[in-house]
Design a protein around this motif. Structure first.
Motif, mmCIF file in Angstrom:
data_model
loop_
_atom_site.group_PDB
_atom_site.id
_atom_site.type_symbol
_atom_site.label_atom_id
_atom_site.label_comp_id
_atom_site.label_asym_id
_atom_site.label_seq_id
_atom_site.Cartn_x
_atom_site.Cartn_y
_atom_site.Cartn_z
ATOM 1 N N ARG A 6 0.845 -1.205 0.000
ATOM 2 C CA ARG A 6 0.000 0.000 0.000
ATOM 3 C C ARG A 6 0.875 1.248 0.000
ATOM 4 O O ARG A 6 0.639 2.193 -0.760
ATOM 5 N N PHE A 7 1.889 1.259 0.853
ATOM 6 C CA PHE A 7 2.781 2.418 0.910
ATOM 7 C C PHE A 7 3.414 2.680 -0.450
ATOM 8 O O PHE A 7 3.416 3.808 -0.940
ATOM 9 N N ILE A 8 3.958 1.644 -1.066
ATOM 10 C CA ILE A 8 4.658 1.799 -2.345
ATOM 11 C C ILE A 8 3.706 2.297 -3.429
ATOM 12 O O ILE A 8 4.046 3.205 -4.202
ATOM 13 N N LYS A 9 2.514 1.712 -3.503
ATOM 14 C CA LYS A 9 1.543 2.156 -4.516
ATOM 15 C C LYS A 9 1.174 3.616 -4.300
ATOM 16 O O LYS A 9 1.084 4.391 -5.246
ATOM 17 N N ASN A 10 0.953 3.984 -3.037
ATOM 18 C CA ASN A 10 0.595 5.372 -2.741
ATOM 19 C C ASN A 10 1.756 6.323 -2.973
ATOM 20 O O ASN A 10 1.561 7.447 -3.435
ATOM 21 N N LEU A 11 2.962 5.889 -2.664
ATOM 22 C CA LEU A 11 4.142 6.712 -2.916
ATOM 23 C C LEU A 11 4.245 7.028 -4.408
ATOM 24 O O LEU A 11 4.394 8.193 -4.795
ATOM 25 N N LYS A 12 4.155 6.007 -5.229
ATOM 26 C CA LYS A 12 4.254 6.202 -6.674
ATOM 27 C C LYS A 12 3.110 7.071 -7.186
ATOM 28 O O LYS A 12 3.328 8.003 -7.961
ATOM 29 N N LEU A 18 2.104 14.704 -8.247
ATOM 30 C CA LEU A 18 2.881 15.933 -8.076
ATOM 31 C C LEU A 18 3.689 16.280 -9.326
ATOM 32 O O LEU A 18 4.278 17.355 -9.398
ATOM 33 N N GLY A 19 3.750 15.350 -10.284
ATOM 34 C CA GLY A 19 4.563 15.569 -11.473
ATOM 35 C C GLY A 19 6.047 15.447 -11.174
ATOM 36 O O GLY A 19 6.885 16.049 -11.852
ATOM 37 N N CYS A 20 6.381 14.665 -10.176
ATOM 38 C CA CYS A 20 7.764 14.476 -9.746
ATOM 39 C C CYS A 20 8.289 13.178 -10.362
ATOM 40 O O CYS A 20 7.677 12.124 -10.205
ATOM 41 N N SER A 21 9.405 13.249 -11.048
ATOM 42 C CA SER A 21 9.986 12.045 -11.652
ATOM 43 C C SER A 21 10.742 11.238 -10.597
ATOM 44 O O SER A 21 11.062 11.746 -9.518
ATOM 45 N N GLN A 22 11.052 9.999 -10.935
ATOM 46 C CA GLN A 22 11.873 9.178 -10.049
ATOM 47 C C GLN A 22 13.229 9.838 -9.828
ATOM 48 O O GLN A 22 13.761 9.831 -8.716
ATOM 49 N N GLU A 23 13.767 10.426 -10.879
ATOM 50 C CA GLU A 23 15.058 11.094 -10.763
ATOM 51 C C GLU A 23 14.983 12.287 -9.811
ATOM 52 O O GLU A 23 15.868 12.477 -8.972
ATOM 53 N N GLN A 24 13.913 13.080 -9.916
ATOM 54 C CA GLN A 24 13.764 14.232 -9.026
ATOM 55 C C GLN A 24 13.630 13.780 -7.563
ATOM 56 O O GLN A 24 14.241 14.364 -6.676
ATOM 57 N N LEU A 25 12.836 12.741 -7.337
ATOM 58 C CA LEU A 25 12.682 12.236 -5.972
ATOM 59 C C LEU A 25 14.017 11.705 -5.463
ATOM 60 O O LEU A 25 14.401 11.966 -4.320
ATOM 61 N N GLY A 26 14.720 10.979 -6.300
ATOM 62 C CA GLY A 26 16.038 10.487 -5.913
ATOM 63 C C GLY A 26 16.974 11.617 -5.533
ATOM 64 O O GLY A 26 17.691 11.539 -4.529
ATOM 65 N N ASN A 27 16.968 12.683 -6.321
ATOM 66 C CA ASN A 27 17.823 13.843 -6.028
ATOM 67 C C ASN A 27 17.479 14.466 -4.678
ATOM 68 O O ASN A 27 18.369 14.893 -3.944
ATOM 69 N N ARG A 28 16.190 14.527 -4.349
ATOM 70 C CA ARG A 28 15.765 15.092 -3.064
ATOM 71 C C ARG A 28 16.276 14.262 -1.890
ATOM 72 O O ARG A 28 16.444 14.778 -0.793
ATOM 73 N N LEU A 29 16.506 12.980 -2.152
ATOM 74 C CA LEU A 29 16.977 12.076 -1.106
ATOM 75 C C LEU A 29 18.489 11.878 -1.131
ATOM 76 O O LEU A 29 19.028 11.158 -0.300
ATOM 77 N N GLY A 30 19.150 12.478 -2.133
ATOM 78 C CA GLY A 30 20.580 12.239 -2.289
ATOM 79 C C GLY A 30 20.836 10.846 -2.829
ATOM 80 O O GLY A 30 21.840 10.215 -2.529
ATOM 81 N N SER A 31 19.906 10.370 -3.626
ATOM 82 C CA SER A 31 19.976 9.029 -4.195
ATOM 83 C C SER A 31 19.858 9.157 -5.711
ATOM 84 O O SER A 31 20.077 10.231 -6.258
ATOM 85 N N ASP A 32 19.498 8.069 -6.369
ATOM 86 C CA ASP A 32 19.327 8.144 -7.819
ATOM 87 C C ASP A 32 18.016 7.481 -8.246
ATOM 88 O O ASP A 32 17.309 6.890 -7.435
ATOM 89 N N ARG A 33 17.737 7.601 -9.527
ATOM 90 C CA ARG A 33 16.488 7.091 -10.084
ATOM 91 C C ARG A 33 16.348 5.594 -9.884
ATOM 92 O O ARG A 33 15.273 5.090 -9.611
ATOM 93 N N THR A 34 17.451 4.866 -10.003
ATOM 94 C CA THR A 34 17.359 3.407 -9.889
ATOM 95 C C THR A 34 16.941 2.977 -8.485
ATOM 96 O O THR A 34 16.230 1.987 -8.332
ATOM 97 N N ALA A 35 17.359 3.708 -7.464
ATOM 98 C CA ALA A 35 16.940 3.383 -6.091
ATOM 99 C C ALA A 35 15.437 3.587 -5.946
ATOM 100 O O ALA A 35 14.742 2.750 -5.363
ATOM 101 N N ILE A 36 14.935 4.683 -6.504
ATOM 102 C CA ILE A 36 13.492 4.949 -6.426
ATOM 103 C C ILE A 36 12.731 3.886 -7.209
ATOM 104 O O ILE A 36 11.705 3.370 -6.743
ATOM 105 N N SER A 37 13.225 3.547 -8.374
ATOM 106 C CA SER A 37 12.593 2.495 -9.171
ATOM 107 C C SER A 37 12.545 1.187 -8.390
ATOM 108 O O SER A 37 11.530 0.492 -8.375
ATOM 109 N N ARG A 38 13.618 0.858 -7.713
ATOM 110 C CA ARG A 38 13.678 -0.372 -6.917
ATOM 111 C C ARG A 38 12.642 -0.324 -5.792
ATOM 112 O O ARG A 38 11.936 -1.295 -5.560
ATOM 113 N N TYR A 39 12.530 0.812 -5.114
ATOM 114 C CA TYR A 39 11.521 0.938 -4.052
ATOM 115 C C TYR A 39 10.118 0.768 -4.619
ATOM 116 O O TYR A 39 9.281 0.094 -4.034
#
Length: 150
Positions: A6-12, A18-39
């Motif tokens: 449920r958390f993952i579906k709601n997060l995505k 919000l129109g936020c890409s995986q890359e943008q979210l990764g940048n906000r966390l100091g991570s990358d797009r692949t980490a967000i994709s994995r989550y």
């Protein structure tokens, strides 16, 4: 659907609203797009601290993403105070003692060893980071919502 699913579906869903890409979210966390994709593929075990960090990066309270059914709109509620495995451990201990349940009895209800319950209650480091799946099991054992332990 599990708490983590449920958390993952709601997060995505919220990220996309919000129109936020995986890359943008990764940048906000100091991570990358692949980490967000994995989550978002739920291929990794999500800890409560990571869930809180992801929600905060989207400026929403983690409880909203944990509780909202997938067929309901996600309300924007700014993040509350940070959550931690240590705080959950204290809440578990308080509820367990208030209900006069031993660590062994709680462990039996949850399907884990008494020593694991002891480590959760004594959580003092990130090595003891609590996973959403364990949070869900503990909540079921107490007959409460998982967010009641946060």
């Amino acid at each position: 659907m599990s708490l983590q699913e449920r958390f993952i579906k709601n997060l995505k869903r919220y990220r996309e609203e919000l129109g936020c890409s995986q890359e943008q979210l990764g940048n906000r966390l100091g991570s990358d797009r692949t980490a967000i994709s994995r989550y978002e593929r739920t291929s990794s075990r999500m800890t409560i601290e990571r869930a809180d960090a992801l929600a905060r990066a989207l400026d929403v309270d983690v409880r909203v993403l944990l509780e909202t059914p997938e067929d309901h709109p996600i309300a924007h509620r700014p993040p509350g105070s940070p959550i931690s495995s240590k705080l959950v451990g204290q809440n578990v201990r308080d509820r367990r003692t208030a209900q006069h349940i031993s660590q062994k009895e709680l462990g039996d209800r949850v399907g884990m060893d008494r020593n694991h319950v002891s480590r959760i209650e004594a959580s003092t480091s990130s090595a003891a980071a609590l996973q959403l799946a364990t949070l869900e099991k503990l909540a079921v054992a107490f007959g409460i919502k998982p967010t009641d332990l946060l």
